[in-house]
Every structure is written in C-alpha cells, then in structure tokens.
Motif scaffolding. Structure first.
Motif, mmCIF file in Angstrom:
data_model
loop_
_atom_site.group_PDB
_atom_site.id
_atom_site.type_symbol
_atom_site.label_atom_id
_atom_site.label_comp_id
_atom_site.label_asym_id
_atom_site.label_seq_id
_atom_site.Cartn_x
_atom_site.Cartn_y
_atom_site.Cartn_z
ATOM 1 N N UNK A 1 -28.350 -10.032 -28.069
ATOM 2 C CA UNK A 1 -27.108 -10.708 -28.444
ATOM 3 C C UNK A 1 -27.393 -11.704 -29.563
ATOM 4 N N UNK A 2 -26.490 -11.759 -30.535
ATOM 5 C CA UNK A 2 -26.468 -12.817 -31.547
ATOM 6 C C UNK A 2 -25.060 -13.400 -31.565
ATOM 7 N N UNK A 3 -24.932 -14.667 -31.941
ATOM 8 C CA UNK A 3 -23.633 -15.337 -31.958
ATOM 9 C C UNK A 3 -23.385 -15.929 -33.342
ATOM 10 N N UNK B 1 -30.888 -10.250 -23.896
ATOM 11 C CA UNK B 1 -29.810 -10.541 -22.948
ATOM 12 C C UNK B 1 -30.317 -11.222 -21.693
ATOM 13 N N UNK B 2 -31.612 -11.067 -21.391
ATOM 14 C CA UNK B 2 -32.181 -11.723 -20.215
ATOM 15 C C UNK B 2 -32.270 -13.238 -20.375
ATOM 16 N N UNK B 3 -32.275 -13.721 -21.614
ATOM 17 C CA UNK B 3 -32.375 -15.162 -21.852
ATOM 18 C C UNK B 3 -30.986 -15.793 -21.732
ATOM 19 N N UNK B 4 -30.430 -15.733 -20.535
ATOM 20 C CA UNK B 4 -29.085 -16.230 -20.313
ATOM 21 C C UNK B 4 -28.945 -17.724 -20.574
ATOM 22 N N UNK B 5 -29.935 -18.578 -20.216
ATOM 23 C CA UNK B 5 -29.767 -20.015 -20.505
ATOM 24 C C UNK B 5 -29.540 -20.300 -21.987
ATOM 25 N N UNK B 6 -30.274 -19.619 -22.870
ATOM 26 C CA UNK B 6 -30.101 -19.857 -24.304
ATOM 27 C C UNK B 6 -28.730 -19.385 -24.773
#
Length: 692
Positions: free
Chosen positions: A375-377, A393-398
């Motif tokens: 994911x990028x925002x 996508x596993x780095x949900x906190x970030x």
C-alpha cells in the motif's frame, strides 16, 4: 446650571421648527448614534443592553458613552438638554430644536472588521435571537466554502454605515456589533433547516484578522452557514422504446458499479426522494448479490443465463433477464495487489461523513489484505504529496498512523493527485501483481483538470499502462458523481458510494475480492431481436453505457470490467407482435422480417478480453423462453420497478410502491446480509415521501 435651564425653558416655549429641519435633525442624530455603535469603545456590560423602554434607554446609553474625559466639557450642556427631554418629552412631540453635530474622528466612526462570534461569545446553533429592543437582525455573514482561504478584512477607516445598525445577540456574552453585510434575509439564512443534499456548510468565528474556518467538533458553539447544493450526476435520457424492424440490435457495456443505489438510500434515509437523475437502475439492480450459476474451471471466466418472465408492471409485455456470473479463483491463485490510496484532503472533505468515514473505511480494508500486498498513500488538496511510501500490508501500524495524520483543508488539486498516484503505481508495478489506484473523494475537483471530458482523456491515456482506477465517493451536497463515473468508467475500474460504515464493510470487506481482482476486461453485450417474436424492446438502465452497433467488434473501444465472483444483471422489456401494449403503429409499406417458425426471441452476443490481452473473445447464446424465473430474477425485477418509480417513469403505468414492496418481499429468499430487507424498507420510505 440655572442659565442652562432658563435656556431650555425658552427653547420649549419657542414655536415648533420647520418640519424639514426637524426631519434632517432626527436623521443626523440617528446617523451619529449609528457611528457610535461602530466605534472602538469597549463592549457594553450586559446590564446596559437596551430594553423595551426604547428611546429612553437609548438616551442613557448615549450619555454613558459620552461620559469620558475628552467629551466631558462638550457634553455638559447636552446632559442638561437630555434631562429636559426626560421632563418635557410630551411638549416636544411637535418640534425639536436644532442640535449641533458631534465631531468624531475617522477611527471613532469606522466600523470594526466583519466578523462572527468566537469562544465564549459564540452563538449557539438554533438559538440566535436579538436582545430586547435591538434592531432587527442584520444580514448574516456570506457563506464561505471550507476550501477557500479568506483574507482578513482591513481595519482602517471606512465609509459611514448606510444600513440599519447591527444588533447584539445576548447568548452568554456580549457580542461586538457587526458591520454591514451582504443583503439577505438573516433569519431565513441562519435558521433554515439543513438537509442531507444541502448540508455542506461553514463554521465561522471571529478573530482580529477576519473569518476563519472552524472544526465541526463543537457545532453547538458556532453558526453553521449552509452552502449551496452543487451535486452533479452522470446521467442520460431514459432509453426509449425501439421498433425491432427498424433497429433490431442493442449494444452496451457492462456495469458493476453500485454508487447510485447507495446515493438513493442516503437521500431516502434523510427524508428526501432522490433527484431522478441520481437514479441509475442498472446500479440499483447490480447492488445485490445473486446466486447465478457459476462457471466451470475451464472455458470463459463467466457464464451467462437468460430468463424470460412476465413484466410486473405491464401484463402485456415480458421481461428478458440476462445474468452474468464471474468465476471466483482460489485465494492462493490470486495475484498480489499493489494499491495506491489517493485520498482527497481538500476543505470540502471536512465533514463527519467524509474524511473521518474515509479513514475508518480504509482501515476496515486492511484486515482483508495479504502479506504480499503493498500500500502507498497519496493525499491531495491545494497540492499533492506522498504521505506513505509503498509499504507491506502487514505493517498496519504505519498505515494506520499515516491515515490518522490526514486532515482536511485547501482546494482540490485532483489532477495533480492522479498524476502522482499513477507515478507511484508505476514504481510499484511488477509482473505478478495487479496495480490499482483507489481514489477516495467527494469528486469536487476545482484545481487543475476539472472538466469531465479532459479527465476522460487523461484517464484513458493512463489506463494503457495496466493500472486500474476505482473510485469511492463520500458525502453529499457537493458530490460530483459525473466526474466519479467518468474516472471509473475510463480507468477500467468501478465506482461506489460510501455513506455508512456498513457500506464500507460491504464494498471494501465482503466484496474486496471482486472489486480489486479483474477476470474480464472490456465486456460488451449485444442483443439481436427477432422481429417475428419481438415487435418492440426497451433496455432498462445502462443509459450511460450505451455503445454503437459497430463498437461491439472494435477492440479499441473501451468497456466495463468484471471482477472475480461478481455478477452483472441486465433487463429488457419486450413486446410481442399484436400485443395491446405496442406503442408504435406498424408501417404501411414494410412487412416485418424475421423467422416466425424459430423459437428464438433473440440472439445474445458477449465480447470480453482476458486481463492484459488486446484481442477479444466472443460468446454467443440464443434467447428462448425455456427458463423459469427464480427469486433472484423476480427480486431484480422488483428493484428495476422501484428505480423506475423513483424516476417517475411513464412506462410503469399505474403500478405502485405497494406492488413493488409485495414483489420484493415475496422474492427476498435467504437474504444472508439483510440487503433485500433494507431495500423493502427504502421502498416504504419512498412511498411515504411520494404521498402514495
């Protein structure tokens, strides 16, 4: 004091002045009073606010204002005169001696900057009222869009006021008198009820530099000024009835968008019938999951089923129900996802049902993603920027932290955001992954490319890179549905409207697989009708997806996509030769062609491309009357009838909401998610609002 009282008695015994001089003197006195109200003197204590005593208390206020060192000497005689006025007011009814004009500096007569209350002096919504004895409410501050930067008003000398004096509003604290404002009916504008379709507004409060936008967190402490409804819908004239002998072929692109149904629900739940142009029947019908026959592991990525049934609203016609069911690959066989969240953070997104709901919606989606997804925002307002670089996508906190830090403000540089999003998607692209830009917006593009046709060409040029574009719409009041539809249709993606967290769960949770994993691109439908069995036909919906006959075989013409596991439903109302429902007279010199001894009512052709391929494939199926209707086909017919009632269609005759409700209730089936029961509730709301 004796000399001054003698002078006053002489003035009272004097003959009445000339009426013109009297009027001029009174006008001058009122102008001087108005100027004093706009001076820079401190606020009046609450106990000195005017009461219903009217003129007498006005005199007292003037005396108190003038009782300062600079005015003390000049006001001695004026004070004596006021005492005389109090004693001899009845004798003054017929005349008033000429009074000297006070000399005021430009700073003393300059009104303060045009502002609104702030902090403890704020005006509570719905509690605006004048203090007793005050003049009527001055016109309200001009509504300002959230995404407009408002410069401070100058505080230098100003021209004398020419309007009625501004009022104070006693609601917990004194409020400085306001300067002249744009002509409007203050009571109507401040107290007008807000509706869902026109609720976009601006919270204002005063400060030394003029107007400033405020958060919606404390609505009760501010004035909410409604902004005009600027919604634009992607629509086209309703499909007409075609004479088969003259136009036997009908061609259109498939559509699996669902935005229209959610917008219809939003309007009805807020006590309003939706505007007819917001009702796209194919999107209402395709909102619901159906249990159509699934394709096998081999062959085409979808199957088609054709059913012929009686038309609920016209016993003399028939409905031809065409259903496509997409294959649902196993999770292990699905490619990785490279998603670019393109998030509108402009000022128009500053509402609870916009940016905050958007953040919650995208958070729900994270639980459905897999370790190999990234994911990028990108956020855009006055300009665009990368908020989160490509992240697993596993780095949900970030990811959640990046979403949480987004705030609304500024204009809407949508084109710049799209350009940057495609650039980021290109950096993330790999051969074994699907790249998709997910645009979340209210569609209010007002900086850069804001013309729908220009956006269409821009997106069409970018889609050739293999990156899909889907659009999520939020909020009402300035929703640009037309832009959203053009972006999605030309970006090989889908358009959805999210008005609740439950809808976010449906679009980004339950149907995530179908929304993001395409199994067929450029899917086109063409039906050739047999004039021997079908004299007239009408395609219900798909007005914005119409194609020319020659477009069907042209692989360069773009069309809709089908996602994994998704369905597509289309309905034709057809009329047989000799039916009393025929709307067109037979031609005198033409005999309808066709094969009367053939059991085929028509012939269905489908074209599609496998993802990433440039050459289409063809599927052909005859249309006969052999298949019995199911709950799915009957419920789809009920929703099609419901949509036509909302459009005030002339084709439904005297069919009513009660009949639509009865048909939908009888065809609800298992209804695992409750979507069909909700549709029946909406039908009941529409019936009440329509007055049936």
């Amino acid at each position: 004091m004796t000399d001054e009282l003698d002078a006053l008695r002489a003035a009272l015994r004097a003959p009445p002045p000339d009426p013109d001089a009297k009027a001029a003197t009174m006008r001058l006195a009122l102008e001087n009073f108005d100027r004093l109200q706009g001076s820079t003197n401190p606020l009046r204590p609450s106990e000195d606010r005017p009461t219903k005593a009217g003129f007498l208390n006005g005199v007292r206020r003037m005396l108190k204002t003038l009782n300062t060192r600079p005015y003390l000497a000049a006001t001695t005689s004026a004070a004596a005169l006021c005492i005389g006025l109090l004693v001899g007011w009845p004798q003054l009814q017929n005349g008033l001696p000429d009074l000297p004009k006070p000399k005021l500096t430009s700073q003393e007569i300059a009104p303060p900057p045009r502002t609104a209350p702030t902090g403890g002096d704020a005006i509570a919504l719905g509690k605006v009222e004048s203090a007793p004895g005050d003049a009527p409410l001055s016109p309200p501050l001009e509504p300002v869009r959230r995404d407009e930067q408002v410069a401070a008003q100058p505080t230098g000398p100003a021209a004398p006021m020419t309007t009625a004096p501004a009022t104070s509003m006693a609601l917990g604290g004194a409020i400085p008198p306001a300067a002249p404002m744009p002509e409007a009916d203050a009571a109507r504008q401040l107290l007008s009820p807000l509706t869902e379709n026109g609720a976009r507004g601006m919270l204002i409060s005063p400060n030394a530099s003029g107007m400033a936008a405020k958060s919606t967190d404390q609505i009760a402490d501010h004035i909410l000024l409604p902004e005009p409804n600027t919604e634009v819908f992607n629509t086209a004239p309703t499909n007409p009835v075609h004479v088969t002998a003259e136009e036997p072929v009908s061609t259109f692109s498939v559509d699996v968008d669902t935005a229209s149904y959610a917008m219809v629900r939003s309007s009805l739940n807020n006590g309003q019938l939706p505007p007819p142009e917001a009702v796209r029947i194919e999107e209402m019908v395709n909102y619901f999951p159906y249990t159509y026959p699934a394709p096998t592991a081999e062959g085409a990525p979808f199957t088609n089923t054709v059913t012929v049934m009686a038309t609920p609203w016209n016993p003399n016609t028939k409905l031809v129900h065409i259903a496509l069911q997409g294959r649902l690959p196993a999770i292990a066989d699905r490619p990785a996802l490279n998603l670019v969240f393109l998030i509108d953070t402009s000022g128009s997104m500053d509402a609870p049902n916009k940016l905050p709901l958007l953040k919650q919606s995208l958070s729900l989606m994270l639980a459905k993603l897999r370790p190999q997804d990234r994911i990028a925002i990108i956020a855009y307002a006055g300009s665009a920027g990368e908020v989160l670089p490509p992240t697993a996508a596993l780095d949900r906190p970030a990811i959640l932290a990046a979403l949480d830090n987004l705030a609304a403000g500024g204009s809407t540089a949508g084109a710049e955001g799209l350009t940057l999003a495609y650039q980021v998607a290109a950096r993330m692209k790999t051969d074994d992954a699907i790249s998709r830009v997910l645009l979340a917006t209210d569609g209010d593009f007002n900086v850069g490319i804001d013309d729908p046709d220009q956006l269409k060409f821009f997106i069409a040029r970018e889609r050739d890179s293999g990156t899909y574009l889907s659009v999520l719409g939020f909020g009402r009041g300035n929703l640009d549905d037309a832009t959203m539809q053009i972006l999605a249709q030309n970006g090989n993606g889908t358009a959805s409207y999210i008005d609740t967290l439950s809808e976010a769960q449906k679009v980004l949770g339950d149907q995530l697989t179908g929304a993001l994993f395409p199994i067929a691109n450029d899917v086109k439908i063409q039906v050739e009708w047999n004039p021997a069995h079908v004299a007239e036909y009408r395609l219900i919906g798909y007005e914005t997806r119409a194609l020319r006959r020659e477009d069907f075989n042209n692989d360069r013409v773009d069309a809709g996509e089908i996602g994994a596991g998704l369905q597509v439903t289309a309905l034709y109302e057809v009329t047989q030769p000799g039916s009393p429902a025929l709307l067109n007279d037979a031609l005198r010199y033409t005999t309808p062609p066709g094969t009367a001894d053939s059991p085929e009512m028509g012939f269905l052709r489908l074209r599609y491309k496998d993802p990433g391929q440039a050459v289409s494939k063809l599927i052909e199926t005859p249309i006969t009357t052999g298949t019995d209707p199911t709950d799915d086909t009957r419920f789809a017919a009920a929703i099609a009838g419901f949509g036509q009632l909302l459009q005030n269609s002339t084709y439904t005759g005297d069919w009513s909401y009660d009949q639509a409700i009865a048909l939908a209730n009888a065809a609800k089936g298992s209804d695992d998610y409750g979507y069909r029961a909700e549709a029946v509730t909406l039908m009941r709301l529409a019936k009440s609002l329509s007055g049936q």
